[in-house]
Scaffold this motif. Structure first.
Motif, PDB file in Angstrom:
ATOM      1  N   LEU A 274       0.843  -1.208   0.000  1.00 15.26           N
ATOM      2  CA  LEU A 274       0.000   0.000   0.000  1.00 15.26           C
ATOM      3  C   LEU A 274       0.874   1.252   0.000  1.00 15.26           C
ATOM      4  O   LEU A 274       0.614   2.217  -0.717  1.00 15.26           O
ATOM      5  CB  LEU A 274      -0.909   0.007   1.232  1.00 15.26           C
ATOM      6  CG  LEU A 274      -2.120  -0.928   1.213  1.00 15.26           C
ATOM      7  CD1 LEU A 274      -2.843  -0.888   2.550  1.00 15.26           C
ATOM      8  CD2 LEU A 274      -3.069  -0.524   0.092  1.00 15.26           C
ATOM      9  N   GLY A 275       1.937   1.210   0.828  1.00 15.54           N
ATOM     10  CA  GLY A 275       2.878   2.334   0.909  1.00 15.54           C
ATOM     11  C   GLY A 275       3.557   2.590  -0.418  1.00 15.54           C
ATOM     12  O   GLY A 275       3.701   3.738  -0.845  1.00 15.54           O
ATOM     13  N   ALA A 276       3.960   1.494  -1.059  1.00 19.83           N
ATOM     14  CA  ALA A 276       4.651   1.621  -2.349  1.00 19.83           C
ATOM     15  C   ALA A 276       3.742   2.290  -3.379  1.00 19.83           C
ATOM     16  O   ALA A 276       4.174   3.190  -4.105  1.00 19.83           O
ATOM     17  CB  ALA A 276       5.086   0.246  -2.834  1.00 19.83           C
ATOM     18  N   VAL A 277       2.474   1.884  -3.380  1.00 18.57           N
ATOM     19  CA  VAL A 277       1.499   2.475  -4.318  1.00 18.57           C
ATOM     20  C   VAL A 277       1.283   3.948  -3.970  1.00 18.57           C
ATOM     21  O   VAL A 277       1.277   4.819  -4.848  1.00 18.57           O
ATOM     22  CB  VAL A 277       0.155   1.694  -4.254  1.00 18.57           C
ATOM     23  CG1 VAL A 277      -0.913   2.390  -5.089  1.00 18.57           C
ATOM     24  CG2 VAL A 277       0.352   0.257  -4.712  1.00 18.57           C
ATOM     25  N   PHE A 278       1.156   4.214  -2.686  1.00 19.33           N
ATOM     26  CA  PHE A 278       0.905   5.568  -2.181  1.00 19.33           C
ATOM     27  C   PHE A 278       2.074   6.508  -2.542  1.00 19.33           C
ATOM     28  O   PHE A 278       1.865   7.602  -3.067  1.00 19.33           O
ATOM     29  CB  PHE A 278       0.708   5.461  -0.658  1.00 19.33           C
ATOM     30  CG  PHE A 278       0.616   6.759   0.074  1.00 19.33           C
ATOM     31  CD1 PHE A 278      -0.361   7.693  -0.231  1.00 19.33           C
ATOM     32  CD2 PHE A 278       1.508   7.045   1.104  1.00 19.33           C
ATOM     33  CE1 PHE A 278      -0.452   8.877   0.473  1.00 19.33           C
ATOM     34  CE2 PHE A 278       1.425   8.229   1.805  1.00 19.33           C
ATOM     35  CZ  PHE A 278       0.445   9.148   1.487  1.00 19.33           C
ATOM     36  N   PHE A 279       3.309   6.048  -2.281  1.00 16.67           N
ATOM     37  CA  PHE A 279       4.474   6.895  -2.540  1.00 16.67           C
ATOM     38  C   PHE A 279       4.757   7.046  -4.038  1.00 16.67           C
ATOM     39  O   PHE A 279       5.343   8.026  -4.463  1.00 16.67           O
ATOM     40  CB  PHE A 279       5.709   6.349  -1.819  1.00 16.67           C
ATOM     41  CG  PHE A 279       5.650   6.565  -0.327  1.00 16.67           C
ATOM     42  CD1 PHE A 279       5.526   7.852   0.197  1.00 16.67           C
ATOM     43  CD2 PHE A 279       5.711   5.498   0.548  1.00 16.67           C
ATOM     44  CE1 PHE A 279       5.457   8.045   1.569  1.00 16.67           C
ATOM     45  CE2 PHE A 279       5.646   5.688   1.914  1.00 16.67           C
ATOM     46  CZ  PHE A 279       5.510   6.964   2.433  1.00 16.67           C
ATOM     47  N   ARG A 280       4.376   6.067  -4.790  1.00 14.08           N
ATOM     48  CA  ARG A 280       4.585   6.109  -6.238  1.00 14.08           C
ATOM     49  C   ARG A 280       3.736   7.235  -6.849  1.00 14.08           C
ATOM     50  O   ARG A 280       4.127   7.859  -7.824  1.00 14.08           O
ATOM     51  CB  ARG A 280       4.177   4.754  -6.844  1.00 14.08           C
ATOM     52  CG  ARG A 280       4.563   4.522  -8.244  1.00 14.08           C
ATOM     53  CD  ARG A 280       5.529   3.342  -8.337  1.00 14.08           C
ATOM     54  NE  ARG A 280       6.094   3.281  -9.684  1.00 14.08           N
ATOM     55  CZ  ARG A 280       7.371   3.188  -9.924  1.00 14.08           C
ATOM     56  NH1 ARG A 280       8.225   3.141  -8.921  1.00 14.08           N
ATOM     57  NH2 ARG A 280       7.820   3.133 -11.161  1.00 14.08           N
ATOM     58  N   SER A 281       2.571   7.459  -6.209  1.00  8.13           N
ATOM     59  CA  SER A 281       1.643   8.455  -6.767  1.00  8.13           C
ATOM     60  C   SER A 281       1.933   9.870  -6.280  1.00  8.13           C
ATOM     61  O   SER A 281       1.250  10.810  -6.651  1.00  8.13           O
ATOM     62  CB  SER A 281       0.211   8.067  -6.408  1.00  8.13           C
ATOM     63  OG  SER A 281       0.074   8.102  -5.011  1.00  8.13           O
TER      64      SER A 281
END
Lengths: 233, 273
Positions: B30-37
């Motif tokens: 979830l963090g990876a998706v969040f930070f990617r955006s």
């Protein structure tokens, strides 16, 4: 008949208290059903725990087929403690699987037949079962082994009279005639018929060890009645 | 019998541990998706919602890692206590197995889960770092060059990494054995065995720390981490290597002592009253 258990000068003291078992000598042979009888605090459970290696003697020794308690003696003893020792989160089937893995003499089909006779669901979680049903499950597990020695600590204390009859029948029908059964109970009249020998225990010492029939012949009373006379308050 | 004990210990602890590790893994994804955006460098007061989300996520993640490591350690302590010294001990200690097998099966399952947790956290952090850096992560060669800038000889890098991993493994082993030994020592108490176990835990830990510090002072160091922060520009790799080697030896000696204490109490002083 060979000697199964030998207690030599066995003494057990609990943390700075006087001895619960005091210099006790006892021999139990194979092929007998023995009642270990005595009033509360006489040391019955303490002896049983020492035979099973759950308590260490303060002095003296317990020998099972000539050996101190070790993994090989534990493999030939089927022990029913007076408490629930199974993990509540497990199902009955999990416990059968557990016993099958560790005891080569465990017969799962025999356990399943007894569970079915008592209408106990194998898929039931132990925590959902009543205290009496848990006790039945434990007894079924213990009696589904083909052990050399069965040690049953209060096997009928927490169940109704009808189940008591079933349990006693289970004990008689399931033990090998070469094996011995050591039963510790207060409910003497319920098991009296099946006892070959009786051991009376008082203040950590054996006061009587003889065939049950001898009591009936010598004193003309039942074991239960004789027990009440001997241990009258 | 060891294999069977291992199998049942693994089976019994699986659900709890898979939930803990799975939660961290999910949180990392979830963090990876969040930070990617989003772009962290653009976080400012004009975007309070993004800042709040970022702060909350970091807090939850840190707490999650804390729960994973501390929670799983306590979980395995409690399992050991219940299985060995409460009513369940009536079953475990009447199995045809040795005390070594009982301890070893519990210890090995706990250690495997600790290693899995370490891999999960490392992977999770890598994933987040990768998404923050937007694929612009340094290569191994660049990292190696960076380390050499601190004055560490290239030949010593792998040795330092191996010794550090050995220490991490030894420390995890020590953590569990400290708990097992404390719980076992606590059984000597007439009443309040849990409180006695906690007291034994604190006592043993203090003794180990004091002894370790004394030995480290004797070899001219207080802690191997000191060498990492002695100077911002240069690391004393020789001193670090000596200190971590001594720490490695000490931690494994302590582990052996704690194991022997646990085994001796279980074999010779077991008293399930």
């Amino acid at each position: 008949m060979s000697v199964l258990i030998e207690c030599r000068n066995l003494t057990k003291c609990y943390q700075n208290n006087g001895p619960v078992i005091d210099n006790l000598n006892l021999t139990i042979e194979s092929g007998h059903i023995i009642g270990l009888l005595g009033p509360n605090g006489s040391g019955k459970t303490t002896i049983i725990k020492m035979i099973n290696g759950l308590l260490r003697p303060t002095r003296g020794e317990v020998l099972i087929e000539g050996q101190a308690p070790n993994p090989s003696t534990k493999a030939i003893i089927s022990y029913l403690p007076e408490r629930t020792y199974l993990e509540a989160q497990k199902t009955v089937a999990d416990i059968i699987d557990f016993f099958s893995d560790f005891y080569s003499d465990f017969r799962p089909e025999r356990a399943k037949a007894m569970l079915s006779a008592l209408k106990i669901d194998e898929k039931a979680l132990l925590k959902t079962l009543s205290k009496g049903t848990k006790e039945k499950v434990q007894l079924i597990l213990v009696m589904s082994r083909e052990a050399k020695l069965y040690i049953l600590d209060e096997p009928i204390a927490g169940v109704d009279p009808a189940t008591r009859d079933y349990i006693i029948r289970t004990i008689i029908n399931n033990y090998d005639k070469e094996a011995s059964v050591l039963i510790c109970t207060h409910l003497i009249s319920d098991i009296e018929e099946v006892l070959d020998d009786v051991i009376f225990l008082k203040d950590g010492q054996v006061t009587l060890h003889c065939p049950a029939a001898e009591i009936r012949e010598k004193y003309g009373v039942t074991v239960d009645k004789y027990f009440r006379e001997v241990f009258a308050c | 019998m060891l294999g069977k004990l291992f199998k049942h210990e693994w089976k019994d602890s699986f659900l709890f541990m898979i939930i803990l590790n799975g939660s961290i893994l999910l949180l990392s994804i979830l963090g990876a998706v969040f930070f990617r955006s989003m772009d962290i460098s653009e976080l400012d007061y004009e975007r309070p919602f993004q800042g709040l989300m970022y702060g909350t996520y970091v807090l939850v993640y840190v707490v999650g890692i804390f729960v994973l490591f501390i929670g799983s350690t306590i979980y395995f302590y409690v399992r050991f206590f219940r299985n060995m010294y409460t009513d369940q001990g009536y079953l475990m200690h009447t199995l045809p197995v040795t005390e070594h097998e009982l301890i070893f099966s519990k210890l090995s399952v706990a250690m495997i889960w600790k290693i899995i947790s370490a891999i999960v956290v490392t992977f999770g952090l890598e994933l987040i770092a990768y998404s923050i850096a937007k694929d612009d992560l340094p290569t191994l060669r660049e990292i190696s060059k960076e380390i050499q800038r601190f004055g560490i000889e290239p030949g010593r890098i792998s040795l330092i990494i191996i010794m550090s991993l050995l220490f991490a493994l030894g420390y995890a082993l020590y953590t569990y054995l400290l708990g097992y030994a404390s719980v076992s020592v606590g059984q000597f108490a007439v009443k309040n065995k849990v409180i006695a176990s906690v007291g034994a835990f604190i006592g043993i830990r203090l003794i180990v720390r004091f002894t370790r510090n004394l030995i480290m002072v004797c070899i001219g160091s207080t802690s191997f981490t000191r060498y990492l922060f002695m100077s911002a520009s240069r690391i004393d790799d020789k001193g670090f290597l000596l200190a971590i080697t001594v720490s490695d030896i000490l931690i494994y000696i302590v582990c052996a002592i704690l194991y022997l204490i646990t085994h001796a109490i279980m074999k010779n002083r077991l008293n399930l009253e």
